[in-house]
Motif scaffolding. Structure first.
Motif, PDB file in Angstrom:
ATOM      1  N   VAL A 132       4.058  -0.234   6.847  1.00 30.43           N
ATOM      2  CA  VAL A 132       5.460   0.481   6.698  1.00 30.43           C
ATOM      3  C   VAL A 132       5.652   1.691   7.441  1.00 30.43           C
ATOM      4  CG1 VAL A 132       7.084   1.358   4.859  1.00 30.43           C
ATOM      5  CG2 VAL A 132       5.605  -0.355   4.383  1.00 30.43           C
ATOM      6  N   TYR A 133       4.648   2.602   7.656  1.00 27.96           N
ATOM      7  CA  TYR A 133       4.606   3.705   8.674  1.00 27.96           C
ATOM      8  C   TYR A 133       4.956   3.459   9.888  1.00 27.96           C
ATOM      9  CZ  TYR A 133       3.133   8.014  10.951  1.00 27.96           C
ATOM     10  OH  TYR A 133       2.857   9.185  11.740  1.00 27.96           O
ATOM     11  N   PHE A 134       4.538   2.278  10.319  1.00 26.16           N
ATOM     12  CA  PHE A 134       4.530   1.864  11.784  1.00 26.16           C
ATOM     13  C   PHE A 134       6.010   1.233  11.913  1.00 26.16           C
ATOM     14  CE2 PHE A 134       1.334   2.911  14.650  1.00 26.16           C
ATOM     15  CZ  PHE A 134       0.239   2.701  13.879  1.00 26.16           C
ATOM     16  N   LEU A 135       6.754   0.168  10.748  1.00 25.34           N
ATOM     17  CA  LEU A 135       7.589  -0.116  10.738  1.00 25.34           C
ATOM     18  C   LEU A 135       9.008   0.768  11.181  1.00 25.34           C
ATOM     19  CD1 LEU A 135       7.179  -3.228   8.647  1.00 25.34           C
ATOM     20  CD2 LEU A 135       7.425  -3.392  11.380  1.00 25.34           C
ATOM     21  N   LEU A 136       8.726   2.006  10.250  1.00 21.28           N
ATOM     22  CA  LEU A 136       9.820   2.982  10.242  1.00 21.28           C
ATOM     23  C   LEU A 136      10.267   3.014  11.889  1.00 21.28           C
ATOM     24  CD1 LEU A 136       8.520   5.948   8.533  1.00 21.28           C
ATOM     25  CD2 LEU A 136      10.325   4.585   8.109  1.00 21.28           C
ATOM     26  N   GLY A 137       9.398   2.983  12.882  1.00 17.92           N
ATOM     27  CA  GLY A 137       9.687   3.087  14.332  1.00 17.92           C
ATOM     28  C   GLY A 137      10.737   2.192  14.690  1.00 17.92           C
ATOM     29  N   MET A 174       4.913   0.266  19.852  1.00 16.21           N
ATOM     30  CA  MET A 174       3.781  -0.088  18.760  1.00 16.21           C
ATOM     31  C   MET A 174       4.629  -0.837  17.550  1.00 16.21           C
ATOM     32  SD  MET A 174       0.608   0.748  19.327  1.00 16.21           S
ATOM     33  CE  MET A 174       1.004  -0.132  20.818  1.00 16.21           C
ATOM     34  N   PRO A 175       5.650  -0.084  17.161  1.00 16.35           N
ATOM     35  CA  PRO A 175       6.126  -0.921  15.838  1.00 16.35           C
ATOM     36  C   PRO A 175       6.266  -2.226  15.916  1.00 16.35           C
ATOM     37  CG  PRO A 175       7.371   0.979  16.345  1.00 16.35           C
ATOM     38  CD  PRO A 175       6.426   0.774  17.310  1.00 16.35           C
ATOM     39  N   PHE A 179       3.988  -5.249  14.037  1.00 18.35           N
ATOM     40  CA  PHE A 179       4.805  -6.369  13.111  1.00 18.35           C
ATOM     41  C   PHE A 179       4.570  -7.774  13.771  1.00 18.35           C
ATOM     42  CE2 PHE A 179       8.046  -7.812  10.277  1.00 18.35           C
ATOM     43  CZ  PHE A 179       8.914  -8.891  11.206  1.00 18.35           C
ATOM     44  N   LEU A 180       4.748  -8.211  14.907  1.00 17.57           N
ATOM     45  CA  LEU A 180       4.300  -9.504  15.341  1.00 17.57           C
ATOM     46  C   LEU A 180       3.161  -9.752  15.247  1.00 17.57           C
ATOM     47  CD1 LEU A 180       6.828  -9.574  18.433  1.00 17.57           C
ATOM     48  CD2 LEU A 180       7.141 -10.604  16.198  1.00 17.57           C
TER      49      LEU A 180
END
Lengths: 300, 424, 321
Positions: A132-137, A174-175, A179-180
C-alpha cells in the motif's frame, strides 16, 4: 461455461456446416465497419503526413501548400541541415536518451523484482502495508514533488547529473512496476517456490533463479512502459539536467524550437527527427509493444 | 543457474560503481580558479537569445575573450524556450545558477543574488553617467549598462502612409487612431502585434512615457493605481484597436519573429516596438521603407519623453564559484570596445562608447533621441516588482479575449493588492 | 488451484479475486517456511526500492505539504509560516480557478470520450483480416509520441499561420482561432490529447474483448440474444474491471497534463488554457510564489485521490465487478 457445454452437445445439422454466403445485412455491416475505421485511420495519420511531407519542402511551398505533395519540389537539404545543426545535436540526443532508457529498464527491474517477490509471497501484514505504501506513489503527480526533489538532489550532489535524473525516474517507476509484478507473481503457483525451497534454495535464489524467468511477460510490459515513459519525459530532464546537461530528445527539441517558431524549414525537419525513432521502433516492434502492454493488464 | 548469478553480480557491481561515480558525473557550473593571478577555470554566461542576438554573436565575444585569457573557458547558456528571468530563478533555486547573467532589474526579492561591483575600478569610472547609474540599487552598483535601447517607438511603413493619405506622422493618440482607420480603409493591416511577451511590452511602451520616474514607489504607497492612470487608458485603447480590427484578433497566436519580419517586408502599417528591431529590419531580404516616430503622451499635452532602457549590462551572481574569472569577464564586457561593438551592433543598441554603421532607421532613432528628453524608469528604489511582468504579460493578453481596459486594469490592481505589501 | 483456502473470497470471479488479493487480501499460511523468513536477505531485497522511493518520492511529498504552509519563494528561501494563506490566495486567484476549470473539463471530457469511443472502436476492430491490423496501428501509433512533441506537431498544423488556416484562407474562408480563442484553445488541448492517447485504450479493450470466449457469444446468439443484449450480458461484465482500471489510470494521468500545454498553447491566450499542473510550475518558478505552488500541488494531489475514489465508488455501486 455451462452454456458452452450445452451448445456443444446440441447436434448441428451437417448441411449447416457448409459456409453460407453472408447476408446483405452482414455485408453492409462489414462495409460500414471498414468505412468507419478507414476514415478514423486517415484522420489519425494526417498529422504525421503533414510533418513528413513538409520536412522536405521550402518555406514558401510549406506556407502556400501545406498538404501538398509535389515530388519535383522536394529536397533533402532541410533534413540534413537539421541533422548537422550545432545548436541541437540530434544524433547525440538519440544516444543519450537511449542510454537513459536502458539504465532505467535495468534498475527498475533490478530494484522492483526482489521487493515484489517478497510482498507477493509473504503472509505478513507488514508486507501488505508495504505494498500500500508503494501504491501511494501512483497518486503523486511529479509536479507535486519536483521542487523538493531538486533540493534533495542538490544536497546529495546529484543535481545536474545523469544519476540524479535516473534515481528520480526509477523511484517514480516503483509504484506501478511493483503493482504489476506483485499481481503477476501471485498467479504463479506456490508449489514451485516450495519445491525450490525443499531443494535448498534460499530467498534470493528463489526470487531470481526460479520466479524471475517465469515473469517474463510482465517484465516485457514494464520494460515497454518504462522505456516509453523515459524516452518521452520532458519536465524531469529539463529541470534536473539543467542547461549545461546533456539533451534528451524532448529537451533538445524544446530548445531547438522553443519560442521562435519562425522557420518551418527548421521546425518540420526537427519534428521529423524527434518522431522518427519512436515511429520506427513502433513499426518494427508493433506486435511486441501492443502485446506487452496488454498482456500484463489482462493477466492481472 | 550459475549464469544468472554472474549476471546479477555484474549488474550489482555496475550499479555500485555507477553510484560512486555520481559525484564526478555532476555537471559543474564553474570550477574554482587555480592559484595564480591570471583568471582561470570555467564560468557560465546566461544570455538572451533572439533572432538577431544569436549563438554566433555571443560566441564571437566569447572567442575574443578566451583568446585574451586562454586559461578561462566561458560556456554560454540561455533560457531555451522559456522566459529569461523566470528560467534564471529556476536555475538559482535548483542550485544551477550561472556565474554571469544579463542584467536583471534589481528589487528587494533578488538583491541578495547579485555581487556588489561598486569597488571595481572600471565600474567607478563607467557609472558616472545616468545610464551607468541605472544598474544601481540602494547605493550599490550591480551592473553597468554600456548601451541603451529606445523602447517607446512606433515604426511605420512610409509607403503605406502615403497610400492611405497620411501626410505627416501623428503626434497624439487621437491622430494615431484616425491614421489607423485610414490605413484600414486603404486595405492595409494597420497595427502589428504578436503573442507571448509582445502585448505587455507594447502597453508598457505606450504608458511609460506618461509615468513619473517614481511611479512604482507611488504604486506601492497606494498613491496611484493601474485603473486610474495611463495604464488603463492605453489598455482600453489597445482593446479598441482589437475590436475595430486595427490589430488582428488572433495576433496573440502569432510569433514575434514572424510578425517583425512581416512588418519589415511591408505587410503592416505600424508597429509598436523597441529600437532592437532595427537589426531585424536590416536583415530582411526585401525591407520596406520604414520610418519611426515617438509614442505621444497619454492625457495631458506637451512632448513625451523617450522611454529608454539600459542594455548590455551584466551582473555577477553571488553564488559564483569563480569570482576572479567572473569579475574579469564582466570587466571585459563592460570595457572592451570590440566586444561591446559586436553586441551593440547585433542588438541595434545605441551607445556613447562605440560607434558602428547604423541602418537608416537606426539613424532616425538616434536623431529622435538627440531631440528628446530621456526617461529611465526602474531605477533607484522605484522598480517594477519581480512578479509584475509575468502577471501583466498574461493579464494584458486579455485584450484579445474580449475583456475591456477597466476590467484588465482592475484585475492587475487586485493582483497587486493581494500580492505586494504596501509600503509603510 | 493454489492449494490454499480463500475463505469468503472464493466465490468472486477469478479476475476480481486476483485484484483483491493484490490490494492486500488475506491468504493462509503455506507449508514449509512457516512464516519465518531470514532477515538479512529480506532487507537486501527491500532496501534499494524502499530507500529510493522514500527519499525521492515520499519525503519530497511531505516537504511539499510543509512548504504549502510557508511563504517559500522562487529562490528557495523560506521566511515565515503563513498557515492557510497560500490556499486562500490560490482559490481567490482567477487564474488558478480557471486552471482548475480547464483541468476538470479536459479530464472529464477526455476520459468519457476516450473510453466510450475506445470500446466502440475496439468492437469494430475485433475481426479477423489484414486490414484490421492496419487500422489498429493507425490509431495506436500516436501513443508512442511524447505529449510535448505531439503539441508541437499540432501547433504547426493549427496555429494562425499553420496548415489548416493557410488552407482556409486560400479558399477565402476565415481562419479559425484555435489558440487565440480561450475556449477553442481548450478544445484544441482535448482534441490533441485524444489523438495522442486513445490508441492505448483501444488496444487494451481489444485485448480484453479477445479474451471473451467466442463460444459464449455464439451460444448467446443461438439463444436469441440481440447484439445489444449480447453486449450487456456477456461483453460488458467481462470487460468491466478492465474499463474501471483504465478510467482511473487515464483520468489520473489527465489531471497532470503539462507537457502538452507547453507546446500547444503555452497556456494562452492570457493564461486561459492553463492546466493546474502548468499553473503550479509557473507559480513555482516564474513568479515568486513557490509557497502557493506547493499549495496548488497539494490540491492536485487531493484531487487525484478524490477522483480515483469517486470512480471506484461509482463502479462498485453499479455492481459491474
Amino acid at each position: 461455461m455451462d452454456v458452452t457445454v450445452e451448445a456443444m452437445r446440441t447436434p448441428v445439422h451437417p448441411a449447416a456446416r457448409r459456409k453460407k454466403k453472408p447476408s446483405t445485412a452482414k455485408r453492409a455491416a462489414k462495409l460500414g465497419r471498414h468505412v468507419a475505421l478507414a476514415v478514423l485511420s486517415v484522420a489519425w495519420i494526417i498529422p504525421l503526413y503533414v510533418v513528413v511531407i513538409n520536412a522536405f519542402k521550402a518555406q514558401d511551398d510549406i506556407l502556400s501548400d501545406p498538404f501538398g505533395f509535389a515530388p519535383g519540389k522536394l529536397s533533402l537539404q532541410y533534413l540534413w541541415r537539421a541533422i548537422v545543426n550545432p545548436d541541437f545535436n540530434v544524433l547525440g540526443s538519440y544516444g543519450f536518451t537511449a542510454m537513459l532508457v536502458v539504465l532505467n529498464m535495468v534498475f527498475v527491474v533490478l530494484f522492483a523484482t526482489p521487493v515484489s517477490y517478497l510482498i507477493a509471497r509473504s503472509v505478513k501484514k507488514r508486507h501488505q502495508a508495504l505494498l500500500v505504501y508503494f501504491l501511494l506513489g501512483t497518486f503523486i503527480p511529479g509536479q507535486v514533488i519536483l521542487v523538493p526533489v531538486t533540493k534533495i538532489l542538490l544536497g546529495t550532489g546529484l543535481m545536474g547529473s545523469l544519476w540524479g535524473l535516473l534515481a528520480f525516474q526509477v523511484a517514480g517507476s516503483m509504484p506501478v512496476t511493483i503493482f504489476l509484478f506483485v499481481g503477476y507473481i501471485r498467479t504463479i503457483p506456490r508449489e514451485i517456490d516450495e519445491a525450490a525451497e525443499i531443494d535448498g534454495a534460499g530467498l534470493f535464489r528463489r526470487c531470481w533463479q526460479v520466479i524471475f524467468p517465469l515473469i517474463r511477460p510482465i517484465v516485457a510490459t514494464v520494460v515497454i512502459l518504462t522505456g516509453m515513459g523515459v524516452w518521452n519525459d520532458f519536465v524531469n530532464p529539463q529541470i534536473i539536467l539543467g542547461p549545461l546537461g546533456a539533451k534528451t530528445v524532448t529537451t533538445g527539441i524544446y530548445a531547438a524550437i522553443g519560442k521562435y517558431i519562425t522557420d518551418y524549414t527548421t521546425v518540420f525537419p526537427d519534428l521529423l527527427l524527434a518522431l522518427a525513432p519512436a515511429l520506427i521502433f513502433f513499426i518494427l516492434m508493433q506486435r511486441n509493444i501492443i502485446g506487452g502492454l496488454t498482456a500484463g493488464a489482462t493477466k492481472s | 543457474m550459475k549464469r544468472q548469478w554472474r549476471r546479477i553480480a555484474v549488474l550489482s557491481t555496475a550499479a555500485l560503481a555507477g553510484l560512486s561515480l555520481a559525484g564526478c558525473a555532476g555537471g559543474s557550473q564553474s570550477e574554482p580558479a587555480s592559484s595564480g593571478s591570471e583568471p582561470s577555470g570555467t564560468i557560465t554566461w546566461y544570455v538572451n537569445k533572439t533572432p538577431t542576438m544569436t549563438s554566433a554573436v555571443y560566441q564571437k565575444v566569447v572567442d575574443e575573450y578566451e583568446k585574451q585569457n586562454p586559461k578561462v573557458t566561458v560556456k554560454v547558456i540561455d533560457a531555451g524556450g522559456q522566459d529569461l528571468s523566470g528560467y534564471l530563478k529556476t536555475l538559482i533555486s535548483s542550485g544551477q545558477a550561472p556565474d554571469v547573467t544579463q542584467a536583471q532589474t534589481v528589487n528587494p526579492d533578488n538583491v541578495n543574488n547579485w555581487l556588489d561591483l561598486s569597488d571595481q575600478a572600471w565600474v567607478k569610472k563607467a557609472s558616472q553617467t545616468a545610464l551607468g547609474k541605472s544598474g544601481s540599487y540602494e547605493g550599490k552598483i550591480y551592473s553597468v549598462p554600456v548601451a541603451y535601447q529606445v523602447q517607446s517607438l512606433i515604426f511605420y511603413n512610409k509607403d503605406d502612409f502615403a497610400k492611405a493619405g497620411i501626410t505627416s506622422t501623428p503626434t497624439s493618440w487621437a491622430e494615431i487612431d484616425s491614421d489607423l482607420q485610414k490605413l484600414k480603409q486603404a486595405g492595409i493591416a494597420p497595427m502589428a502585434s504578436a503573442g507571448d511577451w509582445v502585448p505587455e511590452s507594447q502597453i508598457v511602451a505606450m504608458t511609460y512615457p506618461s509615468l513619473s520616474s517614481h511611479w512604482w514607489t507611488d504604486r506601492t504607497a497606494g498613491k496611484v493605481t493601474f485603473s486610474d492612470s495611463a495604464w488603463e487608458s492605453n489598455i482600453s485603447r489597445f482593446a479598441s484597436w482589437v475590436k475595430n480590427g486595427y490589430v488582428r484578433k488572433d495576433a496573440v497566436g502569432l510569433d514575434y519573429a514572424n510578425v517583425t519580419n512581416d512588418f519589415a517586408e511591408g505587410n503592416y502599417g505600424m508597429y509598436i516596438q523597441g529600437s532592437f528591431i532595427t537589426t531585424n529590419i536590416a536583415q530582411v531580404s526585401n525591407p520596406a521603407n520604414i520610418g519611426v516616430f515617438a509614442i505621444p503622451l497619454t492625457g495631458g499635452s506637451g512632448k513625451a519623453p523617450l522611454y529608454v532602457g539600459g542594455a548590455e549590462g551584466w551582473e555577477v551572481l553571488k553564488s559564483t564559484k569563480n569570482k576572479a574569472a567572473s569579475l574579469d569577464f564582466v570587466k571585459f564586457l563592460g570595457t572592451d570596445k570590440q566586444a561591446i561593438k559586436t553586441l551593440v551592433a547585433a542588438d541595434g543598441d545605441f551607445s556613447d562608447v562605440v560607434s558602428y554603421s547604423m541602418s537608416p532607421v537606426a539613424q532616425d532613432i538616434q536623431t529622435l533621441a538627440g531631440k528628446s528628453d530621456k526617461l529611465i524608469v526602474d531605477q533607484g528604489t522605484s522598480v517594477t516588482p519581480a512578479a509584475f511582468a509575468p502577471m501583466a504579460t498574461q493579464q494584458i493578453q486579455n485584450v484579445f479575449t474580449g475583456q475591456s481596459g477597466p476590467q484588465i486594469s482592475k484585475a492587475m490592481d487586485s493582483w497587486w493588492t493581494a500580492n505586494i505589501p504596501a509600503s509603510k | 488451484m493454489t492449494g490454499s483456502s480463500e475463505g469468503g473470497v472464493a466465490t468472486a470471479p477469478a479476475a476480481t479475486r486476483r485484484l483483491l488479493e493484490t490490494l492486500g487480501g488475506r491468504r493462509s499460511r503455506t507449508r514449509g517456511s512457516g512464516g519465518r523468513l531470514p532477515l538479512l536477505p529480506q532487507l537486501a531485497m527491500l532496501l534499494p526500492a524502499l530507500a529510493l522511493f522514500t527519499v525521492l518520492v515520499i519525503i519530497p511529498l511531505v516537504m511539499s505539504i510543509v512548504y504549502s504552509f510557508t511563504n517559500l519563494d522562487s529562490y528557495g528561501r523560506v521566511t515565515s509560516v503563513v498557515g492557510l494563506a497560500n490556499y486562500k490566495h490560490l482559490f481567490l486567484d482567477p487564474n488558478t480557478v480557471r486552471a482548475l476549470e480547464v483541468t476538470a473539463v479536459l479530464t472529464i471530457v477526455c476520459t468519457v470520450v476516450i473510453n466510450f469511443a475506445s470500446v466502440g472502436i475496439a468492437m469494430l476492430l475485433n475481426q479477423r483480416g489484414p486490414m484490421y491490423n492496419v487500422y489498429r496501428s493507425a490509431i495506436f501509433y500516436p501513443y508512442v509520441f511524447s505529449a510535448l512533441i505531439s503539441g508541437f506537431v499540432w501547433s504547426a498544423i493549427l496555429n494562425p499561420d499553420g496548415a489548416i488556416n493557410t488552407l482556409l484562407t486560400r479558399f477565402g474562408l476565415a481562419p479559425v482561432p484555435f489558440f487565440t480563442d480561450p475556449n477553442l484553445a481548450v478544445v484544441s488541448l482535448i482534441v490533441v490529447t485524444i489523438w495522442n492517447s486513445m490508441g492505448f485504450s483501444v488496444v487494451l479493450y481489444l485485448a480484453g474483448l479477445q479474451t471473451i470466449p467466442q463460444d459464449l457469444l455464439e451460444a448467446a446468439e443461438v439463444d436469441g440474444a440481440s447484439s445489444f443484449q449480447r453486449f450487456r450480458k456477456v461483453i460488458w461484465p467481462l470487460l468491466g474491471p478492465t474499463v474501471t482500471i483504465n478510467i482511473v489510470l487515464v483520468s489520473i494521468g489527465l489531471l497532470r497534463t503539462y507537457d502538452l500545454v507547453v507546446s500547444l498553447t503555452g497556456g494562452g491566450p492570457a493564461g486561459q488554457s492553463n492546466t493546474i499542473a502548468y499553473r503550479i510550475i509557473a507559480l513555482g518558478f516564474s513568479s515568486n510564489e513557490a509557497g502557493q505552488a506547493s499549495a496548488g500541488a497539494v490540491v492536485l494531489l487531493l484531487a487525484t485521490i478524490a477522483l480515483a475514489g469517486i470512480v471506484m465508488l461509482v463502479r462498485r455501486r453499479t455492481s459491474w465487478t
